[in-house]
Design a protein around this motif. Structure first.
Motif, PDB file in Angstrom:
ATOM      1  N   GLY A   1      -2.222  -0.874  -5.695  1.00  0.00           N
ATOM      2  CA  GLY A   1      -1.893   0.146  -4.692  1.00  0.00           C
ATOM      3  C   GLY A   1      -3.133   0.573  -3.918  1.00  0.00           C
ATOM      4  O   GLY A   1      -3.142   0.589  -2.680  1.00  0.00           O
ATOM      5  N   TYR A   2      -4.216   0.862  -4.654  1.00  0.00           N
ATOM      6  CA  TYR A   2      -5.449   1.296  -3.985  1.00  0.00           C
ATOM      7  C   TYR A   2      -6.098   0.163  -3.200  1.00  0.00           C
ATOM      8  O   TYR A   2      -6.602   0.347  -2.097  1.00  0.00           O
ATOM      9  CB  TYR A   2      -6.443   1.828  -5.025  1.00  0.00           C
ATOM     10  CG  TYR A   2      -5.946   3.060  -5.749  1.00  0.00           C
ATOM     11  CD1 TYR A   2      -5.022   3.906  -5.127  1.00  0.00           C
ATOM     12  CD2 TYR A   2      -6.382   3.374  -7.026  1.00  0.00           C
ATOM     13  CE1 TYR A   2      -4.555   5.029  -5.779  1.00  0.00           C
ATOM     14  CE2 TYR A   2      -5.926   4.498  -7.676  1.00  0.00           C
ATOM     15  CZ  TYR A   2      -5.005   5.334  -7.054  1.00  0.00           C
ATOM     16  OH  TYR A   2      -4.551   6.438  -7.689  1.00  0.00           O
ATOM     17  N   ILE A   3      -6.077  -1.025  -3.832  1.00  0.00           N
ATOM     18  CA  ILE A   3      -6.661  -2.199  -3.151  1.00  0.00           C
ATOM     19  C   ILE A   3      -5.993  -2.403  -1.807  1.00  0.00           C
ATOM     20  O   ILE A   3      -6.652  -2.541  -0.759  1.00  0.00           O
ATOM     21  CB  ILE A   3      -6.510  -3.474  -4.018  1.00  0.00           C
ATOM     22  CG1 ILE A   3      -7.430  -3.374  -5.248  1.00  0.00           C
ATOM     23  CG2 ILE A   3      -6.835  -4.720  -3.210  1.00  0.00           C
ATOM     24  CD1 ILE A   3      -7.232  -4.505  -6.251  1.00  0.00           C
ATOM     25  N   ASN A  50      -1.628   6.336  -2.278  1.00  0.00           N
ATOM     26  CA  ASN A  50      -2.730   5.382  -2.331  1.00  0.00           C
ATOM     27  C   ASN A  50      -3.753   5.662  -1.231  1.00  0.00           C
ATOM     28  O   ASN A  50      -4.957   5.549  -1.437  1.00  0.00           O
ATOM     29  CB  ASN A  50      -2.197   3.956  -2.187  1.00  0.00           C
ATOM     30  CG  ASN A  50      -1.337   3.577  -3.377  1.00  0.00           C
ATOM     31  OD1 ASN A  50      -1.629   3.973  -4.500  1.00  0.00           O
ATOM     32  ND2 ASN A  50      -0.269   2.845  -3.115  1.00  0.00           N
ATOM     33  N   TYR A  51      -3.231   6.028  -0.050  1.00  0.00           N
ATOM     34  CA  TYR A  51      -4.129   6.383   1.061  1.00  0.00           C
ATOM     35  C   TYR A  51      -4.814   7.713   0.789  1.00  0.00           C
ATOM     36  O   TYR A  51      -5.995   7.876   1.060  1.00  0.00           O
ATOM     37  CB  TYR A  51      -3.338   6.447   2.372  1.00  0.00           C
ATOM     38  CG  TYR A  51      -2.929   5.089   2.872  1.00  0.00           C
ATOM     39  CD1 TYR A  51      -3.821   4.306   3.611  1.00  0.00           C
ATOM     40  CD2 TYR A  51      -1.675   4.567   2.580  1.00  0.00           C
ATOM     41  CE1 TYR A  51      -3.454   3.049   4.060  1.00  0.00           C
ATOM     42  CE2 TYR A  51      -1.301   3.319   3.022  1.00  0.00           C
ATOM     43  CZ  TYR A  51      -2.191   2.555   3.762  1.00  0.00           C
ATOM     44  OH  TYR A  51      -1.833   1.304   4.202  1.00  0.00           O
ATOM     45  N   PHE A  68     -12.037  -1.940  -7.648  1.00  0.00           N
ATOM     46  CA  PHE A  68     -10.700  -1.486  -8.057  1.00  0.00           C
ATOM     47  C   PHE A  68     -10.074  -2.454  -9.054  1.00  0.00           C
ATOM     48  O   PHE A  68      -9.010  -2.208  -9.585  1.00  0.00           O
ATOM     49  CB  PHE A  68      -9.765  -1.317  -6.850  1.00  0.00           C
ATOM     50  CG  PHE A  68     -10.210  -0.251  -5.875  1.00  0.00           C
ATOM     51  CD1 PHE A  68     -11.252   0.613  -6.182  1.00  0.00           C
ATOM     52  CD2 PHE A  68      -9.578  -0.108  -4.645  1.00  0.00           C
ATOM     53  CE1 PHE A  68     -11.665   1.591  -5.280  1.00  0.00           C
ATOM     54  CE2 PHE A  68      -9.980   0.862  -3.755  1.00  0.00           C
ATOM     55  CZ  PHE A  68     -11.028   1.701  -4.064  1.00  0.00           C
ATOM     56  N   VAL A  69     -10.730  -3.610  -9.193  1.00  0.00           N
ATOM     57  CA  VAL A  69     -10.292  -4.552 -10.219  1.00  0.00           C
ATOM     58  C   VAL A  69     -11.088  -4.192 -11.466  1.00  0.00           C
ATOM     59  O   VAL A  69     -12.292  -4.426 -11.509  1.00  0.00           O
ATOM     60  CB  VAL A  69     -10.571  -6.002  -9.800  1.00  0.00           C
ATOM     61  CG1 VAL A  69     -10.103  -6.965 -10.876  1.00  0.00           C
ATOM     62  CG2 VAL A  69      -9.890  -6.302  -8.481  1.00  0.00           C
ATOM     63  N   SER A 124       0.812  -1.216   0.000  1.00  0.00           N
ATOM     64  CA  SER A 124       0.000   0.000   0.000  1.00  0.00           C
ATOM     65  C   SER A 124       0.848   1.269   0.000  1.00  0.00           C
ATOM     66  O   SER A 124       0.362   2.331  -0.356  1.00  0.00           O
ATOM     67  CB  SER A 124      -0.955  -0.006   1.201  1.00  0.00           C
ATOM     68  OG  SER A 124      -0.229   0.201   2.394  1.00  0.00           O
ATOM     69  N   ILE A 125       2.101   1.156   0.423  1.00  0.00           N
ATOM     70  CA  ILE A 125       2.937   2.378   0.428  1.00  0.00           C
ATOM     71  C   ILE A 125       4.006   2.337  -0.672  1.00  0.00           C
ATOM     72  O   ILE A 125       4.924   3.136  -0.687  1.00  0.00           O
ATOM     73  CB  ILE A 125       3.598   2.611   1.811  1.00  0.00           C
ATOM     74  CG1 ILE A 125       4.361   1.365   2.269  1.00  0.00           C
ATOM     75  CG2 ILE A 125       2.569   3.047   2.846  1.00  0.00           C
ATOM     76  CD1 ILE A 125       5.224   1.615   3.484  1.00  0.00           C
TER      77      ILE A 125
END
Lengths: 296, 360
Positions: free
Chosen positions: A261-263, A57-58, A252-253, A33-34
């Motif tokens: 990243g977003y997932i 992403n966050y 997000f898929v 995620s980061i």
């Protein structure tokens, strides 16, 4: 080293191994995620730690920020469906509303029912318990189609209330079973002593027995919360505009690829409320609160 | 305070009848012990008096008021349970104050009452502790404290001492009796321990299989048992029972068995050839080395085991194929295998019908 300390060491090593097995996917997920997109999609090697951490992403999924030019500029952005598509804020709000409400409802209803089933003898009380449990025999997928129609006709489809009711109903049988076993652990003499002391049946329940099973109530609430927080199928079918976090993440898929990243960012963020909730109640999650009531 | 009157009380669980037409009067201020083996219905009877168990038929009256349909919480009784049933999440103080809090008694009165009960029971240092931080005896006292703060009409105890160790049991026994002498509240106490019954009760009610076998003062049931069951149940070691047949020798009636010739009381209602059960308590089975018996009576056996208990010696012997026990306060040294002579005290001989077990 004596044999007992060897044993202890082995036991620790084994425990650490088990913990690692469970932690690794979550840690990897959180790490993803980061990562910048370049690190996630590196074709040549697996990037573990050598990347420049980014909180974009966050920014996008949790705080509703705009997708930055850098991401798009890398020419690796997937087909986007508009700027708001990755904003998870309303999903977080929906998930919180639904999980908290259904947990409170399911726990409250099950508490009263479990107390009654544990303490009162009535015709068919044994069969009643089995009947309630049988509600969980069918997998949700088997009931989802009729449920969609029923909810549509009742005007409950795509409402918070609808999913709250659905999650509550799914949670009640399990919560009831667990709570009943906690009530069963409190000897009936405690109720009788309270009654002789002048308590009504409800006072017995509320002032005497309920405080003695706080731990059980907390454990049950945690289970209900986690179920509702992670539930996917019912939420998917019963809503279209309200999207709980698990459902939101699947969007997000996309047809052109997955936004890892977003997932991972929204997924990691989703772990936090459950984690906080468990931290809050973990002091109550110990058994033995009824200790001292009776001679063991 | 109140008297408790029970008339024609029945209890059925489905087709199983556990209490049969019981009649019992407990006068105001008395300490009555319900005694019997497990499963005799004594706890059921107590719970029916408490209102925790429904009444199949018959009446329970407190003074002259029928309480059959009065809820347990409105009967103004206090009950101490075998497993104490304390409120585990409340301090000792709150446990005792609970009933008064429900009645919305003012705080000052509650404090006074709790302090009073705690001082009687020696619980002052523990008032702010939780039950789990107390020992068994202390928990037992909290359960009693919870009962006495209420000024109940009737105290009910359901085997309250059976979870305590032997030493504590003796101590609590005295404390409960002292408490009763002080408060003079009508008390009904259930136990299967006949020593508890004998030591504490004003009246003992002996029950078996849902029937009352005998009721009376402890010494009365000890000295004049109505039947074989009561005779054997009360007393430790138990009464010696010897199966005999009446025979006449030189114009005197004896109870005989093999070579035994046991003396009978002077006015015994027996006839020649009658089969009966001859009962004599160990302390009335006076042992001696030589036959000290008068006339033709002969009672000898072979020593099996000798148990010195301190103040007295228990001698177990085999007499005409039957086990008997004698208690002597003299420190006689018996050896196993030795022949021992007994002289049953005819003033304390109990005779029972062989078929019915009823006292003759």
């Amino acid at each position: 080293m004596s044999s007992s300390s060897v044993k202890t060491t082995l036991r620790y090593l084994f425990s650490i191994l088990i913990v690692c097995v469970f932690i690794f996917p979550i840690a990897w997920f959180a790490l993803t995620s980061i990562k910048p997109i370049s690190a996630v999609f590196n074709k040549d090697r697996v990037v573990v730690f050598d990347f420049e951490p980014t909180f974009e992403n966050y920014q996008v999924t949790v705080f509703g920020g705009k997708r930055s030019d850098t991401a798009a500029g890398q020419n690796m952005g997937m087909g986007t469906s508009g700027t708001g598509a990755y904003d998870g804020r309303s999903s977080i709000a929906s998930s919180l509303i639904i999980a908290i409400s259904s947990t409170i409802l399911a726990t409250a209803i099950s508490l009263l029912a479990a107390y009654a089933l544990s303490r009162l003898r009535f015709r068919g009380s044994q069969g009643f318990m089995h009947w309630i449990l049988s509600q969980r025999f069918l997998p949700p997928i088997a009931i989802i189609i009729p449920l969609v129609f029923i909810f549509r006709d009742l005007g409950l489809r795509d409402t918070h209330l609808g999913i709250i009711i659905a999650h509550t109903l799914i949670n009640i049988p399990l919560a009831l079973l667990i709570l009943k076993s906690f009530f069963d652990d409190v000897p009936i003499e405690v109720d009788q002593a309270a009654m002789i002391d002048g308590a009504t049946r409800f006072q017995c329940f509320y002032l005497v027995v309920l405080p003695m099973i706080k731990g059980g109530v907390a454990a049950t609430a945690v289970l209900c919360f986690i179920f509702s927080w992670t539930e996917f199928l019912l939420s998917l079918f019963l809503t279209s505009s309200i999207r709980t976090i698990p459902v939101k993440i699947t969007t997000f898929v996309t047809s052109t690829g997955s936004e890892w990243g977003y997932i991972s960012a929204l997924g990691t963020a989703a772990i936090i409320p459950g984690f906080i909730f468990i931290l809050l109640v973990q002091n109550h999650l110990v058994r033995g609160l009824t200790m001292g009531a009776v001679k063991e | 305070m109140a008297s408790v009157n029970i008339s024609q009380l029945n209890k059925k669980y489905g087709a199983v009848r556990v209490l049969h037409d019981l009649d019992l009067q407990v006068a105001d201020g008395r300490f009555v012990v319900l005694l019997g083996p497990s499963g005799c219905g004594k706890s059921t009877l107590l719970r029916m008096i408490a209102g925790l168990e429904s009444i199949t038929s018959g009446d329970v009256l407190f003074d002259d008021t029928r309480v059959n349909d009065v809820h347990a919480k409105d009967r103004n009784i206090a009950m101490v349970f075998q497993n104490y049933a304390l409120y585990a999440h409340m301090s000792v103080r709150k446990n005792m104050a609970f009933s008064m809090r429900l009645k919305r008694v003012d705080k000052k009165t509650i404090d006074e009452k709790v302090t009073w009960a705690a001082s009687i029971l020696g619980l002052e240092p523990y008032l702010d502790r939780l039950p789990r931080e107390l020992s068994g005896g202390q928990r037992q006292r909290v359960a009693m404290g919870r009962a006495i703060v209420r000024d109940p009409d009737v105290f009910l105890f359901d085997e309250p001492l059976s979870n305590l160790d032997a030493k504590l049991r003796v101590q609590m026994r005295t404390e409960i009796k002292e408490l009763h002498q002080r408060l003079k509240t009508t008390t009904i106490y259930v136990t299967h321990d006949q020593i508890e019954a004998m030591t504490m009760a004003d009246d003992v009610v002996i029950m078996r299989d849902g029937y009352i076998e005998q009721a009376g003062s402890p010494m009365e049931v000890y000295d004049k048992p109505n039947n074989l069951f009561v005779a054997q149940f009360i007393g430790s070691p138990g009464m010696n029972i010897i199966e005999c047949q009446v025979a006449v020798k030189n114009g005197v009636y004896y109870a005989t068995r093999d070579e035994l010739f046991l003396p009978l009381p002077a006015q015994a209602p027996v006839e020649d050839g009658q089969a009966l059960l001859y009962g004599v308590r160990p302390e009335h089975m006076v042992p001696g080395v030589q036959s000290a018996g008068s006339g033709d009576s002969r009672a000898s056996g072979v020593v099996r085991v000798v148990e010195p208990t301190g103040p007295e010696v228990h001698v177990y012997a085999k007499m005409a194929g039957q086990d008997v026990c004698a208690i002597s306060r003299e420190r006689l040294a018996w050896e196993p295998g030795e022949t021992i002579y007994f002289q049953p005290d005819t003033n304390h001989v109990h005779l029972f019908n062989k078929e019915t077990g009823a006292a003759l």
